[in-house]
Design a protein around this motif. Sequence first.
Motif, mmCIF file in Angstrom:
data_model
loop_
_atom_site.group_PDB
_atom_site.id
_atom_site.type_symbol
_atom_site.label_atom_id
_atom_site.label_comp_id
_atom_site.label_asym_id
_atom_site.label_seq_id
_atom_site.Cartn_x
_atom_site.Cartn_y
_atom_site.Cartn_z
ATOM 1 N N THR A 2 -22.426 42.086 8.450
ATOM 2 C CA THR A 2 -21.082 41.535 8.586
ATOM 3 C C THR A 2 -20.918 40.925 9.970
ATOM 4 N N ARG A 3 -20.468 39.663 10.000
ATOM 5 C CA ARG A 3 -20.127 38.982 11.252
ATOM 6 C C ARG A 3 -18.733 38.402 11.051
ATOM 7 N N LEU A 12 -29.211 34.199 12.319
ATOM 8 C CA LEU A 12 -28.221 35.092 12.908
ATOM 9 C C LEU A 12 -28.123 34.848 14.407
ATOM 10 N N LYS A 30 -23.281 36.672 18.656
ATOM 11 C CA LYS A 30 -22.155 37.147 17.852
ATOM 12 C C LYS A 30 -22.303 38.629 17.524
ATOM 13 N N ALA A 70 -22.149 41.965 15.361
ATOM 14 C CA ALA A 70 -22.409 42.155 13.942
ATOM 15 C C ALA A 70 -22.462 43.645 13.627
ATOM 16 N N GLN A 115 -22.928 49.347 14.156
ATOM 17 C CA GLN A 115 -22.823 48.105 14.920
ATOM 18 C C GLN A 115 -24.235 47.751 15.386
#
Length: 85
Positions: A19-20, A45, A49, A51, A66
């Motif tokens: 999940t981002r 990816l 960011k 994630a 995380q």
Amino acid sequence: VQERRREPRVQSRLHGQLTRGRERIRVRIVDVSEGGVCLLSPVWLDPKKPAAIAIEVPGRGRARVQVEIWHIRREKSRSSSGKIW
């Protein structure tokens, strides 16, 4: 090839969901160690960011953690002409 990880890797056939933000990406977990996870993703990816990954463990439910994306490389898929990360 010399192993560079401090902890031993354990091969895996687990699946997970990365999940981002609002984006959800189905991934396959290749191996796991105390220091990290190697996974295959259908998309690149961005290491900048934040994630999280939810790993589906049969008979145990989901483990959600995380993650910090550390190293990315492009691989050719054996089952298709596409690329995987």
